[in-house]
Scaffold this motif. Structure first.
Motif, PDB file in Angstrom:
ATOM      1  N   LEU A 129       0.810  -1.207   0.000  1.00 18.35           N
ATOM      2  CA  LEU A 129       0.000   0.000   0.000  1.00 18.35           C
ATOM      3  C   LEU A 129       0.849   1.265   0.000  1.00 18.35           C
ATOM      4  CD1 LEU A 129      -3.040   0.636   0.007  1.00 18.35           C
ATOM      5  CD2 LEU A 129      -2.932   0.843   2.496  1.00 18.35           C
ATOM      6  N   GLU A 130       2.032   1.182   0.615  1.00 16.94           N
ATOM      7  CA  GLU A 130       2.891   2.358   0.701  1.00 16.94           C
ATOM      8  C   GLU A 130       3.424   2.799  -0.661  1.00 16.94           C
ATOM      9  OE1 GLU A 130       3.093  -0.275   2.603  1.00 16.94           O
ATOM     10  OE2 GLU A 130       2.374   0.586   4.511  1.00 16.94           O
ATOM     11  N   ASP A 131       3.329   1.917  -1.678  1.00 10.71           N
ATOM     12  CA  ASP A 131       3.806   2.279  -3.016  1.00 10.71           C
ATOM     13  C   ASP A 131       2.893   3.297  -3.701  1.00 10.71           C
ATOM     14  OD1 ASP A 131       5.836   0.468  -2.650  1.00 10.71           O
ATOM     15  OD2 ASP A 131       4.880  -1.135  -3.810  1.00 10.71           O
ATOM     16  N   VAL A 132       1.669   3.410  -3.192  1.00 14.82           N
ATOM     17  CA  VAL A 132       0.643   4.217  -3.856  1.00 14.82           C
ATOM     18  C   VAL A 132       0.775   5.689  -3.467  1.00 14.82           C
ATOM     19  CG1 VAL A 132      -1.839   4.612  -4.054  1.00 14.82           C
ATOM     20  CG2 VAL A 132      -0.942   2.284  -3.977  1.00 14.82           C
ATOM     21  N   THR A 133       0.571   6.576  -4.449  1.00 19.38           N
ATOM     22  CA  THR A 133       0.542   8.025  -4.213  1.00 19.38           C
ATOM     23  C   THR A 133      -0.862   8.546  -4.479  1.00 19.38           C
ATOM     24  OG1 THR A 133       2.854   8.247  -4.910  1.00 19.38           O
ATOM     25  CG2 THR A 133       1.512  10.262  -4.865  1.00 19.38           C
ATOM     26  N   ASN A 134      -1.444   9.134  -3.455  1.00 22.77           N
ATOM     27  CA  ASN A 134      -2.797   9.685  -3.626  1.00 22.77           C
ATOM     28  C   ASN A 134      -2.802  10.771  -4.704  1.00 22.77           C
ATOM     29  OD1 ASN A 134      -3.908   8.070  -1.626  1.00 22.77           O
ATOM     30  ND2 ASN A 134      -3.633   9.586  -0.015  1.00 22.77           N
ATOM     31  N   GLY A 135      -3.847  10.735  -5.531  1.00 24.13           N
ATOM     32  CA  GLY A 135      -3.979  11.728  -6.582  1.00 24.13           C
ATOM     33  C   GLY A 135      -3.201  11.417  -7.842  1.00 24.13           C
TER      34      GLY A 135
END
Length: 541
Positions: free
Chosen positions: A157-163
């Protein structure tokens, strides 16, 4: 109540006129809305003779809870907005591919067939969500088949960047121009086995780009069943504008133009009202000139402004009138009704007009108590209007008494007080106009002084002494001027004395000998005994 009713009517007229120029209208007598779809403008419609052709039929159907929902044709495509600029907003389904903890798979595909309409390439994006996801979109462009897709992946999940839809948890690609009849499929490469704990599903859909902002919560939460999708529409089957104008079914009506928008991929043509006109170009004689409506609105707004402004001015005048003792003066004057010496109460507007809005060019004198203006009344009478600098509210009752008494003085050597205005912040006093200036100007001006013979000077002095004697001893209520000086003695064309400026004067009832108020203003002549003892000398005679 009458003013309130007028204002309500004017506001309703403005609202009606605004609606006349901005509302996208349906054909007369046709349904104009359906459920949450606030406007169904022609060429769209819900009933026979209310839409241009079958491509523009809106099926307004009731659901189980009797809430009407607008569908395009007899399909399950729900319409949420119709723009006259050639755009529809519809709800398209989301394609899903989900797994449970035992590896069981559930999936759904979605499709969107808009007939001759095309998926907007400028408004939409093909979007895939998931950390083990592949999305594919297919359709037709003209006679050619089209397919494309994108892969979205991430290990944690930490790989994801919001937006961001750059490929970590979300990917996004553009829609090609002219795409029709699309089908969307969502799938998984490794059946979400590595990411199941935080991402059990893949999603794929076509969505208006401005309506979606990716968040890491999308990976674990269930995506909504439908998403907003923009579709281009146009009048088709008649060719482009040049060819369509010769067609019997040409859709653009009076005072409208045909155009082919650059960002439109649907083909065909659209209509718009000519410059200076507005409303629905697809309805006969519905494009109307804005000029008359604008002028009408301007007139109405101006009326409302002036009515409200005048109402505020009236209330302000009433406030000042009461504050300056107007009701007290009216009461006192009413007791003398029918007498020729009754003071007049002037209106603020009358004196404003008489002095040309208190023009500086009309100033004929300034003193410690205010400024004097030359004025012309409506009946052409020439007057002197004194505008006070300030009024002591504690002295209002005495001021009104002074106005009442001074207006009754009918002595040839006293400037006649004609009346007053109490509708302004400070009262205005209106006197007869004396034409030959002040004694000060005549005796201190080298050009004028030699022209006054001694006999005239002695007469002026005698007249001045006589009027002071009258004021102190002969008036019904004795009046002490307290500011006698050459600048307060006016002269008419015959050099007759006119004592003026009673701003510092005091009324002295016959049974009162002690005065507590000292002399105000510039010190001029005063009875020596009064100056030293504050007592009226005549009372001791």
């Amino acid at each position: 109540m009458c003013l309130r009713l007028v204002l309500v009517q004017l506001l309703l007229l403005i609202v009606a006129n605004a609606a006349l120029t901005t509302t996208q209208l349906a054909q007369p007598g046709c349904v104009r809305k359906c459920g949450e779809l606030e406007s169904i403008p022609y060429p769209f419609g819900t009933e026979a003779d209310c839409y241009l052709n079958e491509n523009f039929f809106i099926n307004c159907s009731n659901t189980d809870n009797n809430t009407p929902i607008p569908f395009l044709w007899h399909s399950n495509i729900r319409v949420t907005n119709i723009s006259m600029e050639g755009r529809l907003q519809v709800q398209s389904y989301v394609s899903t591919n989900c797994y449970d903890d035992k590896g069981n798979n559930t999936n759904s595909t979605s499709s969107l067939d808009m007939g001759q309409s095309t998926i907007s390439d400028t408004q939409n994006k093909f979007t895939v969500i998931g950390c083990d996801s592949l999305g594919i979109i297919g359709g037709t462009i003209g006679e050619k088949n089209y397919s494309a897709g994108c892969i979205s992946s991430c290990d944690k999940l930490e790989d994801v960047t919001n937006g961001s839809c750059s490929g970590f948890g979300c990917c996004r690609i553009d829609i090609p121009k002219g795409l029709k009849g699309i089908a969307v499929v969502a799938s998984s490469i490794y059946e979400h086995k590595k990411v199941f704990q935080f991402n059990p599903c893949s999603y794929a859909f076509v969505i208006e780009g401005s309506r979606f902002n990716f968040s890491s919560s999308n990976l674990s939460a269930t995506i909504t069943e439908t998403v907003p999708t923009a579709v281009d529409w146009a009048i088709t089957g008649q060719g482009k504008c040049e060819e369509a104008r010769n067609n019997q079914s040409y859709a653009c009506k009076e005072n409208s133009d045909c155009y082919e928008p650059d960002d439109q991929s649907a083909g065909g043509y659209l209509c718009k009202c000519k410059d200076g006109y507005q409303r629905n170009p697809y309805i006969s004689n519905d494009c109307r000139g804005l000029g008359l409506g604008f002028v009408m609105m301007l007139v109405v707004v101006s009326w409302i402004y002036f009515i409200l402004r005048n109402r505020r001015l009236i209330k302000l005048k009433e406030k000042f009138f009461q504050q300056n003792g107007g009701f007290l003066l009216q009461t006192q004057l009413s007791k003398r009704n029918g007498t020729c010496d009754t003071a007049r109460i002037f209106g603020a507007e009358e004196l404003k007009k008489a002095t040309n809005n208190f023009d500086e060019k009309r100033i004929i004198g300034k003193g410690g108590y205010g400024t004097v203006y030359k004025g012309f009344l409506i009946d052409s009478n020439l007057v002197a209007i004194k505008k006070s600098k300030i009024v002591d509210q504690s002295q209002i009752e005495q001021f009104i008494n002074e106005v009442t008494v001074l207006s009754q003085i009918n002595h040839r050597n006293v400037v006649k007080l004609l009346g007053c205005c109490l509708e302004t912040e400070v009262p205005l006093l209106v006197y007869e106009y004396v034409t030959n200036g002040t004694l000060f100007e005549h005796i201190h001006n080298n050009d004028n002084a030699p022209t006054i013979p001694w006999e005239t000077r002695l007469r002026i002095a005698a007249e001045n002494a006589g009027v002071l004697s009258y004021l102190h001893s002969a008036a019904a209520t004795p009046i002490i001027h307290r500011d006698v000086k050459s600048s307060n003695i006016l002269l008419d064309d015959n050099f007759t004395t006119k004592v003026s400026d009673f701003g510092a004067s005091k009324l002295v009832p016959m049974d009162v000998t002690q005065l507590s108020t000292m002399v105000q203003g510039t010190l001029g002549y005063l009875d020596p005994e009064y100056l030293h003892t504050s007592q009226q000398g005549s009372s001791k005679r």
